[in-house]
Enzyme design. Structure first.
Site, PDB file in Angstrom:
ATOM      1  N   LYS A   1      34.597  35.940  41.340  1.00 53.29           N
ATOM      2  CA  LYS A   1      35.997  36.382  41.358  1.00 53.29           C
ATOM      3  C   LYS A   1      36.722  35.854  40.143  1.00 53.29           C
ATOM      4  O   LYS A   1      36.541  34.705  39.748  1.00 53.29           O
ATOM      5  CB  LYS A   1      36.670  35.851  42.647  1.00 53.29           C
ATOM      6  CG  LYS A   1      38.158  36.024  42.717  1.00 53.29           C
ATOM      7  CD  LYS A   1      38.563  36.889  43.912  1.00 53.29           C
ATOM      8  CE  LYS A   1      39.996  37.369  43.840  1.00 53.29           C
ATOM      9  NZ  LYS A   1      40.244  38.282  42.713  1.00 53.29           N
TER      10      LYS A   1
ATOM     11  N   LYS B   1      37.532  26.401  39.684  1.00 52.76           N
ATOM     12  CA  LYS B   1      38.757  26.559  40.487  1.00 52.76           C
ATOM     13  C   LYS B   1      38.398  26.841  41.950  1.00 52.76           C
ATOM     14  O   LYS B   1      38.985  26.268  42.864  1.00 52.76           O
ATOM     15  CB  LYS B   1      39.606  27.729  39.953  1.00 52.76           C
ATOM     16  CG  LYS B   1      40.267  27.448  38.628  1.00 52.76           C
ATOM     17  CD  LYS B   1      41.208  28.587  38.211  1.00 52.76           C
ATOM     18  CE  LYS B   1      41.380  28.585  36.713  1.00 52.76           C
ATOM     19  NZ  LYS B   1      42.439  29.463  36.222  1.00 52.76           N
TER      20      LYS B   1
ATOM     21  N   LYS C   1      34.850  36.615  35.254  1.00 49.55           N
ATOM     22  CA  LYS C   1      35.985  36.903  34.372  1.00 49.55           C
ATOM     23  C   LYS C   1      35.640  38.101  33.511  1.00 49.55           C
ATOM     24  O   LYS C   1      34.478  38.328  33.177  1.00 49.55           O
ATOM     25  CB  LYS C   1      36.268  35.703  33.468  1.00 49.55           C
ATOM     26  CG  LYS C   1      37.653  35.728  32.860  1.00 49.55           C
ATOM     27  CD  LYS C   1      38.696  35.165  33.820  1.00 49.55           C
ATOM     28  CE  LYS C   1      40.067  35.123  33.233  1.00 49.55           C
ATOM     29  NZ  LYS C   1      40.959  34.237  33.986  1.00 49.55           N
TER      30      LYS C   1
ATOM     31  N   THR D   1      50.570  31.942  40.648  1.00 48.59           N
ATOM     32  CA  THR D   1      50.093  30.978  39.648  1.00 48.59           C
ATOM     33  C   THR D   1      51.205  29.976  39.366  1.00 48.59           C
ATOM     34  O   THR D   1      50.993  28.756  39.370  1.00 48.59           O
ATOM     35  CB  THR D   1      49.648  31.713  38.373  1.00 48.59           C
ATOM     36  OG1 THR D   1      48.671  32.687  38.758  1.00 48.59           O
ATOM     37  CG2 THR D   1      49.041  30.765  37.358  1.00 48.59           C
TER      38      THR D   1
ATOM     39  N   ASN E   1      53.652  36.109  33.107  1.00 45.66           N
ATOM     40  CA  ASN E   1      53.578  35.957  34.561  1.00 45.66           C
ATOM     41  C   ASN E   1      53.667  34.478  34.964  1.00 45.66           C
ATOM     42  O   ASN E   1      54.511  34.097  35.777  1.00 45.66           O
ATOM     43  CB  ASN E   1      52.269  36.586  35.068  1.00 45.66           C
ATOM     44  CG  ASN E   1      52.038  36.322  36.535  1.00 45.66           C
ATOM     45  OD1 ASN E   1      51.547  35.261  36.909  1.00 45.66           O
ATOM     46  ND2 ASN E   1      52.429  37.248  37.378  1.00 45.66           N
TER      47      ASN E   1
ATOM     48  N   SER F   1      45.036  35.249  45.609  1.00 45.40           N
ATOM     49  CA  SER F   1      44.122  36.401  45.518  1.00 45.40           C
ATOM     50  C   SER F   1      43.125  36.385  46.676  1.00 45.40           C
ATOM     51  O   SER F   1      42.786  37.426  47.236  1.00 45.40           O
ATOM     52  CB  SER F   1      43.345  36.369  44.194  1.00 45.40           C
ATOM     53  OG  SER F   1      44.068  36.996  43.172  1.00 45.40           O
TER      54      SER F   1
END
Ligand SMILES: NC(=O)C1=CN([C@@H]2O[C@H](COP(=O)(O)OP(=O)(O)OC[C@H]3O[C@@H](n4cnc5c(N)ncnc54)[C@H](O)[C@@H]3O)[C@@H](O)[C@H]2O)C=CC1
Ligand SMILES: O=C(O)CCC(=O)C(=O)O
Length: 426
Positions: free
Chosen positions: A82, A106, A118, A202, A233, A360
């Site tokens: 992810k 993470k 990614k 985030t 963002n 997410s």
């Protein structure tokens, strides 16, 4: 050859700003500290799968332009991979590889059932029309469709991608798959199965880490002076959260420069005027450079833009007592060493920016169960998870006498290493 640790790389005459190199250095160090054999590092040093794709797009002038994109899947021992997709002119294969490794870390840190992935496309979306961007987004999904999916690899937004791009990608994947498949991607608009709180997640995660770090340093957020590099963002929502909490945001920046006001900037005005790429400084005559911004007098500095911003060149000039990395990879190994020696509390990217992937995950769970949670429920779950993760890493750093980055890597690799061992891979 990869240097054994940060101290060894410090001997290098020219600082190495290769993010894959620095990731290898810290992962190797973390695995050594945890007592894992070398083959675990061999397994983790590169993604298990890396796909390079060429995407033809008909541009508005009638020409066909071919774009290059990547999708890296670091390690799926724990679960599906992810991570976000970046649209940026400086995307490279190495960068995407490092970013996928950070996603694995993470997921380990906030304890999600994922490995890291990614993606990136070499392009400049600021120069492209809406129609061209839609063509590129759909073309990318067609090109990688065989290796992604809700139980294989789940993309999300990153630099210069947003909920509209996620919507096009989800629609394209659903057409290929021949049924509506919202769980293929996260960061979608709420009407397409997106989650409350994902857009600001985030920044919310960074804010939680800032609050925890401030407690450790005995700093009151109300009245504290904050500098945020990047007004997209992550950076813009963060500036807003801190401003609303009574902090003085004395500096912000975007790719074109920075704004500084020691009395505090008018964040609501700047939010209102910024464009969809997080650009706002072009509206002002008096700007400072990004380099000057990083060295401003402040209590908390938050790099929330791109990598390699705090280096051996400027780490000695940073005035903040706390640095919290909202961006991926903003501080080099040398920068980390210097900040740490100066007693500056550095909250590393793999912890500080993990709020995005955490929400997410909540979005993906909601898509899978077809039942949706309120904004309050999401907020509560995010707080609980991040406060626990911050303190776990802070305590590891104290008890093992290592900096917060190494502590975070030690926590982040452990689950993946154990899962790989149980599967019989190492
Ligand atoms: N969006 C997300 O959910 C997550 C983002 N991140 C990381 O946060 C950082 C920022 O991402 P977003 O806010 O999503 O991107 P964004 O595309 O919304 O905004 C990027 C901001 O950085 C600025 N910028 C770009 N190049 C710059 C440069 N060379 N110097 C100074 N500023 C520059 C842009 O002008 C813009 O203000 C990235 O490192 C990203 O990987 C990390 C976790 C999740
Ligand atoms: O939301 C996600 O799945 C990934 C976010 C991301 O790309 C990141 O944390 O760097």
């Amino acid at each position: 050859m990869v240097a054994d640790n940060a101290a060894e790389s410090a001997k290098d005459k020219t600082e190495n700003t290769d993010v894959l190199h620095s990731t290898h250095t810290v992962i190797k160090n973390a695995l050594n500290k945890l007592g894992y054999p070398d083959e675990v590092f061999e397994l983790m040093k590169d993604p298990m799968r890396l796909m390079t794709v060429r995407i033809p797009v008909r541009m508005d002038n009638g020409d066909i332009q071919i774009f290059t994109g990547y999708r890296a899947q670091h390690n799926d021992a724990v679960g599906p991979t992810k991570g976000g997709v970046r649209f940026h002119p400086n995307v490279t294969e190495k960068e995407v590889k490092a970013l996928s490794i950070w996603m694995s870390l993470k997921a380990g840190i906030v304890d999600l059932p994922y490995g890291g992935g990614k993606g990136g496309i070499i392009c400049d979306p600021r120069e492209m029309s809406f129609r061209e961007l839609e063509g590129l987004s759909r073309g990318y999904v067609r090109a990688i469709s065989q290796i992604v999916g809700p139980n294989k690899d789940i993309p999300a937004p990153d630099v210069f991608t947003n909920s509209q791009i996620m919507a096009w990608m989800m629609d394209e994947y659903s057409r290929i798959d021949e049924f509506n498949n919202p769980g293929f991607i996260t960061g979608k608009p709420i009407v397409l199965g997106g989650s409350h709180g994902r857009e600001s997640a985030t920044a919310k995660g960074v804010t939680i880490c800032i609050n925890e770090a401030a407690k450790k340093k005995g700093l009151n957020i109300e009245g504290s002076r904050i500098v945020v590099q990047g007004f997209g963002n992550a950076g813009s929502f963060l500036a807003k959260f801190l401003h609303d909490a009574g902090a003085k945001v004395v500096g912000i920046s975007d790719a074109y420069g920075g704004l500084h006001d020691p009395d505090g900037l008018d964040i609501d005005y700047l939010l209102d005027r910024r464009d969809s790429f997080g650009t706002v400084t072009n509206l002002f005559d008096h700007t400072i450079s990004n380099d000057e911004l990083l060295e401003l007098d402040c209590d908390i500095l938050v790099p929330a833009a791109v990598q390699n911003q705090i280096t051996e060149q400027n780490a000695n000039k940073i005035k903040a007592g706390i640095v919290v990395e909202a961006a991926n990879g903003p501080t080099t190994l040398e920068g980390t060493r210097i900040l740490s020696e100066r007693g500056i509390l550095l909250v590393p990217d793999v912890l500080a920016s993990s709020g995005g992937v955490t929400v997410s995950y909540f979005e993906w769970v909601q898509n899978n169960q077809g039942y949706y949670w309120s904004a309050e429920e999401i907020d509560e779950k995010l707080h609980e998870n991040l406060i626990k993760s911050f303190n776990n890493i802070y305590n590891t750093s104290e008890t093992r006498r290592v900096d917060m980055r190494l502590a975070a890597y030690m926590v982040g690799v452990r689950k993946m290493a154990e899962a790989a061992r149980f599967r019989g891979w190492v």
